[in-house]
Design a protein around this motif. Structure first.
Motif, PDB file in Angstrom:
ATOM      1  N   PRO A 109       0.570  -1.468   0.057  1.00  0.00           N
ATOM      2  CA  PRO A 109       0.034   0.030   0.174  1.00  0.00           C
ATOM      3  C   PRO A 109       0.835   1.338  -0.028  1.00  0.00           C
ATOM      4  O   PRO A 109       0.346   2.292  -0.309  1.00  0.00           O
ATOM      5  CB  PRO A 109      -0.771  -0.166   1.331  1.00  0.00           C
ATOM      6  CG  PRO A 109      -0.027  -1.208   2.123  1.00  0.00           C
ATOM      7  CD  PRO A 109       0.607  -1.914   1.151  1.00  0.00           C
ATOM      8  N   LEU A 110       2.203   1.026   0.380  1.00  0.00           N
ATOM      9  CA  LEU A 110       2.791   2.442   0.515  1.00  0.00           C
ATOM     10  C   LEU A 110       3.350   2.640  -0.955  1.00  0.00           C
ATOM     11  O   LEU A 110       3.798   3.854  -1.202  1.00  0.00           O
ATOM     12  CB  LEU A 110       4.218   2.189   1.270  1.00  0.00           C
ATOM     13  CG  LEU A 110       3.755   1.773   2.799  1.00  0.00           C
ATOM     14  CD1 LEU A 110       5.346   1.483   3.286  1.00  0.00           C
ATOM     15  CD2 LEU A 110       3.084   3.064   3.474  1.00  0.00           C
ATOM     16  N   LEU A 111       3.240   1.850  -1.924  1.00  0.00           N
ATOM     17  CA  LEU A 111       3.962   2.052  -3.310  1.00  0.00           C
ATOM     18  C   LEU A 111       3.101   2.965  -4.085  1.00  0.00           C
ATOM     19  O   LEU A 111       3.437   3.760  -4.913  1.00  0.00           O
ATOM     20  CB  LEU A 111       3.771   0.885  -4.191  1.00  0.00           C
ATOM     21  CG  LEU A 111       4.923  -0.337  -3.760  1.00  0.00           C
ATOM     22  CD1 LEU A 111       4.626  -1.467  -4.446  1.00  0.00           C
ATOM     23  CD2 LEU A 111       6.025   0.103  -3.549  1.00  0.00           C
ATOM     24  N   ARG A 112       1.908   3.412  -3.488  1.00  0.00           N
ATOM     25  CA  ARG A 112       1.015   4.388  -4.145  1.00  0.00           C
ATOM     26  C   ARG A 112       1.230   5.670  -3.505  1.00  0.00           C
ATOM     27  O   ARG A 112       0.379   6.689  -3.812  1.00  0.00           O
ATOM     28  CB  ARG A 112      -0.455   4.252  -4.308  1.00  0.00           C
ATOM     29  CG  ARG A 112      -1.105   3.880  -2.954  1.00  0.00           C
ATOM     30  CD  ARG A 112      -2.688   3.778  -3.036  1.00  0.00           C
ATOM     31  NE  ARG A 112      -3.161   4.926  -3.545  1.00  0.00           N
ATOM     32  CZ  ARG A 112      -4.048   5.270  -4.769  1.00  0.00           C
ATOM     33  NH1 ARG A 112      -4.162   4.197  -5.463  1.00  0.00           N
ATOM     34  NH2 ARG A 112      -4.570   6.288  -5.026  1.00  0.00           N
ATOM     35  N   ARG A 113       2.124   5.923  -2.609  1.00  0.00           N
ATOM     36  CA  ARG A 113       2.322   7.006  -1.623  1.00  0.00           C
ATOM     37  C   ARG A 113       3.862   7.741  -2.411  1.00  0.00           C
ATOM     38  O   ARG A 113       4.988   7.388  -1.903  1.00  0.00           O
ATOM     39  CB  ARG A 113       2.384   6.906  -0.299  1.00  0.00           C
ATOM     40  CG  ARG A 113       1.188   6.402   0.064  1.00  0.00           C
ATOM     41  CD  ARG A 113       0.268   7.681   0.534  1.00  0.00           C
ATOM     42  NE  ARG A 113       1.003   8.380   1.264  1.00  0.00           N
ATOM     43  CZ  ARG A 113       0.984   8.323   2.527  1.00  0.00           C
ATOM     44  NH1 ARG A 113       0.356   7.240   3.372  1.00  0.00           N
ATOM     45  NH2 ARG A 113       1.597   9.096   3.490  1.00  0.00           N
ATOM     46  N   PRO A 114       3.520   8.674  -3.295  1.00  0.00           N
ATOM     47  CA  PRO A 114       5.034   9.186  -3.822  1.00  0.00           C
ATOM     48  C   PRO A 114       5.761   9.972  -2.804  1.00  0.00           C
ATOM     49  O   PRO A 114       6.900  10.380  -2.815  1.00  0.00           O
ATOM     50  CB  PRO A 114       4.522  10.018  -4.934  1.00  0.00           C
ATOM     51  CG  PRO A 114       3.045  10.330  -4.856  1.00  0.00           C
ATOM     52  CD  PRO A 114       2.657   9.327  -3.961  1.00  0.00           C
ATOM     53  N   ASP A 115       4.907  10.404  -1.710  1.00  0.00           N
ATOM     54  CA  ASP A 115       5.704  11.145  -0.745  1.00  0.00           C
ATOM     55  C   ASP A 115       6.657  10.376   0.181  1.00  0.00           C
ATOM     56  O   ASP A 115       7.247  10.921   1.163  1.00  0.00           O
ATOM     57  CB  ASP A 115       4.330  12.058   0.125  1.00  0.00           C
ATOM     58  CG  ASP A 115       3.521  10.907   0.680  1.00  0.00           C
ATOM     59  OD1 ASP A 115       3.078  10.036  -0.002  1.00  0.00           O
ATOM     60  OD2 ASP A 115       3.189  11.139   2.057  1.00  0.00           O
ATOM     61  N   ILE A 116       6.546   8.922   0.181  1.00  0.00           N
ATOM     62  CA  ILE A 116       7.224   8.007   0.991  1.00  0.00           C
ATOM     63  C   ILE A 116       8.330   7.568   0.075  1.00  0.00           C
ATOM     64  O   ILE A 116       8.338   6.881  -0.786  1.00  0.00           O
ATOM     65  CB  ILE A 116       6.281   7.045   1.701  1.00  0.00           C
ATOM     66  CG1 ILE A 116       5.338   7.472   2.360  1.00  0.00           C
ATOM     67  CG2 ILE A 116       7.215   6.116   2.418  1.00  0.00           C
ATOM     68  CD1 ILE A 116       4.217   6.409   2.919  1.00  0.00           C
ATOM     69  N   SER A 117       9.420   7.684   0.492  1.00  0.00           N
ATOM     70  CA  SER A 117      10.837   7.269  -0.119  1.00  0.00           C
ATOM     71  C   SER A 117      10.857   5.840  -0.052  1.00  0.00           C
ATOM     72  O   SER A 117      10.466   5.222   0.971  1.00  0.00           O
ATOM     73  CB  SER A 117      11.975   8.095   0.461  1.00  0.00           C
ATOM     74  OG  SER A 117      12.313   7.673   1.623  1.00  0.00           O
ATOM     75  N   ALA A 118      11.894   5.285  -0.711  1.00  0.00           N
ATOM     76  CA  ALA A 118      12.070   3.784  -0.815  1.00  0.00           C
ATOM     77  C   ALA A 118      12.796   3.506   0.624  1.00  0.00           C
ATOM     78  O   ALA A 118      12.508   2.488   1.261  1.00  0.00           O
ATOM     79  CB  ALA A 118      13.160   3.353  -1.837  1.00  0.00           C
TER      80      ALA A 118
END
Length: 253
Positions: A109-118
């Motif tokens: 679910p984090l992959l659709r959040r561009p504000d969260i870095s790898a």
């Protein structure tokens, strides 16, 4: 502060030429940090209510506020963005992707959040898998995990977005009693530690026994609210008068 506020909400469904009213004039607010159970028989409207709170569905009439934001007229894309940032989901069938590892499922679910870095994604995955006690199982796929472990992965996945609300639809239904109690204790610990609001749709008495707030639903109406203090085993129940009284069937024979 209310994380959810519902004002005069109705929900209708069209079945052929017939209109079915699933919810009737629901007005209700949910405080931040509660561990709340919505109970009722099958078909009572509790899952419909959960779907509205989760921005999966929209009311036919009325307004719903999530963190004081009116979501009633949002577009599907806007609702998806709210879900991605504010609402975590736990399902009775776990809904894990079988081809992904536990860590990859939590990250998904984090992959659709561009504000969260790898790097932040990696940190969150490790942190929340550790919270649910599965740090050593990060590379295991769902078919290599027990039912309880898979539900723990689902909890970590729900937590990974750092939501203000977690919605759980019959989360213990596919677990044995001992595992179900263990999962409920874990969620209660997370509720107390992270102050995350948990809202359950259930008819499982074990879930109700762990809750500190209770809402009873029947035939699309809220019929009662329940409150109890931490450590208190008895409910303070307030009945709601807006639901219609059951018909007298004494002469129907």
């Amino acid at each position: 502060m209310s994380v959810v506020r519902i004002e005069h909400v109705y929900k209708d469904y069209q079945l052929g030429e017939q209109t079915v009213q699933a919810l009737h004039d629901i007005t209700w607010s949910i405080d931040a940090g509660v561990f709340l159970a919505i109970s009722g028989p099958s078909g009572s409207g509790k899952t419909t209510l959960l779907n509205l709170i989760g921005c999966i569905d929209k009311p036919t009439r009325g307004r719903i506020f999530i963190n004081e934001q009116d979501v009633s007229e949002k577009t599907p894309n806007e609702l998806a963005d709210i879900r991605a940032r504010s609402i975590g989901f736990i399902f009775q069938t776990f809904n894990l992707l079988p081809v992904l590892s536990a860590a990859e499922n939590v990250e998904y679910p984090l992959l659709r959040r561009p504000d969260i870095s790898a790097q932040e994604r990696k940190n969150r995955v490790a942190y929340f898998l550790d919270i649910v006690g599965l740090g050593k199982f990060a590379n295991h796929r769902p078919n290599q995990l027990s039912g309880g472990q898979r539900q723990r992965v689902a909890i970590a996945r729900a937590l990974a977005i750092k939501p203000s609300i977690i919605l759980a639809d019959e989360p213990t239904a596919n677990l044995d009693k001992a595992t179900g109690r263990e999962i409920l204790r874990l969620m209660k610990q997370i509720n107390r530690h992270l102050k995350t609001t948990f809202i359950f749709s259930t008819h499982d008495q074990k879930v109700i026994d762990h809750a500190d707030r209770l809402v009873q639903v029947e035939d699309g109406y809220i019929t009662a609210f329940g409150v109890r203090s931490q450590g208190d085993k008895t409910w303070n129940i307030a009945r709601v008068r807006n639901a219609p009284e059951p018909e007298d069937e004494s002469d129907s024979d």
